[in-house]
Design a protein around this motif. Structure first.
Motif, PDB file in Angstrom:
ATOM      1  N   GLY A  19       0.890  -1.233  -0.098  1.00 44.05           N
ATOM      2  CA  GLY A  19      -0.005  -0.055  -0.072  1.00 44.05           C
ATOM      3  C   GLY A  19       0.855   1.132   0.119  1.00 44.05           C
ATOM      4  N   PRO A  20       0.223   2.547   0.159  1.00 48.90           N
ATOM      5  CA  PRO A  20       1.025   3.578   0.176  1.00 48.90           C
ATOM      6  C   PRO A  20       1.898   3.563   1.316  1.00 48.90           C
ATOM      7  N   LEU A  21       3.238   4.071   0.950  1.00 45.68           N
ATOM      8  CA  LEU A  21       4.173   4.129   1.973  1.00 45.68           C
ATOM      9  C   LEU A  21       4.924   5.477   2.142  1.00 45.68           C
ATOM     10  N   PHE A  22       5.540   5.787   3.231  1.00 45.55           N
ATOM     11  CA  PHE A  22       6.320   6.956   3.513  1.00 45.55           C
ATOM     12  C   PHE A  22       7.663   6.492   3.212  1.00 45.55           C
ATOM     13  N   VAL A  23       8.286   7.138   1.973  1.00 46.76           N
ATOM     14  CA  VAL A  23       9.627   6.695   1.479  1.00 46.76           C
ATOM     15  C   VAL A  23      10.537   7.703   1.690  1.00 46.76           C
ATOM     16  N   PRO A  24      11.770   7.411   2.557  1.00 47.09           N
ATOM     17  CA  PRO A  24      12.673   8.458   2.583  1.00 47.09           C
ATOM     18  C   PRO A  24      13.292   8.838   1.413  1.00 47.09           C
ATOM     19  N   VAL A  25      13.695  10.058   1.240  1.00 47.81           N
ATOM     20  CA  VAL A  25      14.156  10.874   0.278  1.00 47.81           C
ATOM     21  C   VAL A  25      15.220  11.681   0.663  1.00 47.81           C
ATOM     22  N   GLY A  42      24.462  -6.595   3.749  1.00 45.81           N
ATOM     23  CA  GLY A  42      24.940  -5.771   2.790  1.00 45.81           C
ATOM     24  C   GLY A  42      24.258  -5.502   1.261  1.00 45.81           C
ATOM     25  N   GLU A  43      23.095  -6.062   1.295  1.00 44.36           N
ATOM     26  CA  GLU A  43      22.315  -6.080   0.085  1.00 44.36           C
ATOM     27  C   GLU A  43      21.814  -4.694  -0.064  1.00 44.36           C
ATOM     28  N   ARG A  44      21.668  -4.003  -1.251  1.00 42.68           N
ATOM     29  CA  ARG A  44      20.877  -2.780  -1.360  1.00 42.68           C
ATOM     30  C   ARG A  44      19.595  -3.138  -1.185  1.00 42.68           C
ATOM     31  N   THR A  45      18.758  -2.045  -0.593  1.00 47.16           N
ATOM     32  CA  THR A  45      17.216  -2.201  -0.470  1.00 47.16           C
ATOM     33  C   THR A  45      16.444  -1.044  -0.498  1.00 47.16           C
ATOM     34  N   ALA A  46      15.411  -0.921  -1.084  1.00 45.13           N
ATOM     35  CA  ALA A  46      14.614   0.228  -1.116  1.00 45.13           C
ATOM     36  C   ALA A  46      13.653   0.182   0.308  1.00 45.13           C
ATOM     37  N   VAL A  47      13.512   1.264   0.949  1.00 48.49           N
ATOM     38  CA  VAL A  47      12.682   1.107   2.114  1.00 48.49           C
ATOM     39  C   VAL A  47      11.640   2.108   2.294  1.00 48.49           C
ATOM     40  N   GLY A  48      10.557   1.662   2.880  1.00 51.14           N
ATOM     41  CA  GLY A  48       9.213   2.231   2.967  1.00 51.14           C
ATOM     42  C   GLY A  48       8.606   1.978   4.374  1.00 51.14           C
ATOM     43  N   LEU A  68       4.763   7.003  -1.558  1.00 51.04           N
ATOM     44  CA  LEU A  68       4.741   6.535  -2.810  1.00 51.04           C
ATOM     45  C   LEU A  68       3.882   4.988  -2.559  1.00 51.04           C
ATOM     46  N   ALA A  69       3.302   4.305  -3.500  1.00 57.42           N
ATOM     47  CA  ALA A  69       2.810   2.851  -3.474  1.00 57.42           C
ATOM     48  C   ALA A  69       3.851   2.052  -3.701  1.00 57.42           C
ATOM     49  N   GLU A  70       3.809   0.912  -3.053  1.00 57.04           N
ATOM     50  CA  GLU A  70       5.029   0.063  -3.145  1.00 57.04           C
ATOM     51  C   GLU A  70       5.320  -0.551  -4.637  1.00 57.04           C
ATOM     52  N   PRO A  71       4.466  -0.693  -5.222  1.00 53.24           N
ATOM     53  CA  PRO A  71       4.901  -0.823  -6.775  1.00 53.24           C
ATOM     54  C   PRO A  71       5.649   0.208  -7.262  1.00 53.24           C
ATOM     55  N   ALA A  72       5.335   1.401  -7.298  1.00 59.96           N
ATOM     56  CA  ALA A  72       5.944   2.469  -7.657  1.00 59.96           C
ATOM     57  C   ALA A  72       7.578   2.596  -6.877  1.00 59.96           C
ATOM     58  N   LEU A  73       7.410   2.312  -5.715  1.00 55.75           N
ATOM     59  CA  LEU A  73       9.049   2.187  -5.149  1.00 55.75           C
ATOM     60  C   LEU A  73       9.804   1.088  -5.624  1.00 55.75           C
ATOM     61  N   ARG A  74       9.033   0.237  -6.048  1.00 59.74           N
ATOM     62  CA  ARG A  74      10.050  -1.076  -6.835  1.00 59.74           C
ATOM     63  C   ARG A  74      10.319  -0.530  -7.976  1.00 59.74           C
ATOM     64  N   ALA A  75       9.461   0.006  -8.808  1.00 58.38           N
ATOM     65  CA  ALA A  75       9.595   0.365 -10.075  1.00 58.38           C
ATOM     66  C   ALA A  75      10.753   1.582 -10.224  1.00 58.38           C
ATOM     67  N   LEU A  76      11.002   2.197  -9.237  1.00 64.28           N
ATOM     68  CA  LEU A  76      12.096   3.345  -9.193  1.00 64.28           C
ATOM     69  C   LEU A  76      13.449   2.608  -8.945  1.00 64.28           C
ATOM     70  N   ALA A  77      13.179   1.614  -8.153  1.00 60.30           N
ATOM     71  CA  ALA A  77      14.553   1.094  -7.439  1.00 60.30           C
ATOM     72  C   ALA A  77      15.042   0.244  -8.616  1.00 60.30           C
ATOM     73  N   ALA A  78      14.117  -0.577  -9.583  1.00 64.41           N
ATOM     74  CA  ALA A  78      14.442  -1.688 -10.406  1.00 64.41           C
ATOM     75  C   ALA A  78      15.736  -1.177 -11.326  1.00 64.41           C
ATOM     76  N   PRO A  79      15.594  -0.178 -12.054  1.00 65.69           N
ATOM     77  CA  PRO A  79      16.772   0.234 -12.951  1.00 65.69           C
ATOM     78  C   PRO A  79      18.360   0.319 -12.240  1.00 65.69           C
ATOM     79  N   LEU A  80      18.307   0.364 -11.148  1.00 62.56           N
ATOM     80  CA  LEU A  80      19.614   0.430 -10.206  1.00 62.56           C
ATOM     81  C   LEU A  80      19.678  -0.800  -9.782  1.00 62.56           C
ATOM     82  N   GLY A  81      19.179  -1.770 -10.103  1.00 60.36           N
ATOM     83  CA  GLY A  81      19.446  -3.284  -9.771  1.00 60.36           C
ATOM     84  C   GLY A  81      19.014  -3.719  -8.395  1.00 60.36           C
ATOM     85  N   VAL A  82      18.022  -2.758  -7.724  1.00 61.16           N
ATOM     86  CA  VAL A  82      17.640  -3.089  -6.372  1.00 61.16           C
ATOM     87  C   VAL A  82      16.189  -3.709  -6.556  1.00 61.16           C
ATOM     88  N   THR A  83      16.072  -4.729  -5.817  1.00 60.62           N
ATOM     89  CA  THR A  83      14.832  -5.782  -6.278  1.00 60.62           C
ATOM     90  C   THR A  83      14.295  -5.974  -4.618  1.00 60.62           C
TER      91      THR A  83
END
Length: 115
Positions: A19-25, A42-48, A68-83
């Motif tokens: 659902g909608p997350l509070f994402v640090p920027v 040590g793995e990179r991760t997006a956080v919400g 941000l919605a969780e799918p939007a956060l995943r979509a932002l992080a994916a091009p950076l190799g963060v899954t």
């Protein structure tokens, strides 16, 4: 290998949106950018976070955030190799303490004269 049922697996195979997350920027050249963190391994991760209160309790009151919605956060992080997306992490390392400014030391140079 058979597919595990959700009740048998502590981490179900299917991802359910958080659902909608509070994402640090952080500030970036084009506005703001989602902050990426590292897991304990040590793995990179997006956080919400599911609430602003949880974000402030973990990262402090000065941390900027966006919704941000969780799918939007995943979509932002994916091009950076963060899954991986971590929701509501409980611990984080403290920010480094400010370093005292360097004080210039006056150095006296003695030049030997040869006669």
């Amino acid at each position: 290998m058979p597919e595990l049922l959700c009740g048998d697996d502590p981490e179900p195979s299917d991802r359910s949106p958080a659902g909608p997350l509070f994402v640090p920027v952080r500030p970036g050249p084009a506005g703001c950018a989602a902050r990426l963190f590292r897991t304990p391994l040590g793995e990179r991760t997006a956080v919400g976070f599911t609430s602003a209160r949880a974000l402030v309790a973990t990262l402090g009151p000065d941390q900027a955030w966006i919704r941000l919605a969780e799918p939007a956060l995943r979509a932002l992080a994916a091009p950076l190799g963060v899954t991986t997306v971590t929701v509501d992490p409980q611990l984080s390392a403290r920010a480094p303490a400010p370093v005292a400014p360097l004080v210039p030391v006056a150095v006296s140079l003695r030049i030997a004269r040869t006669a």
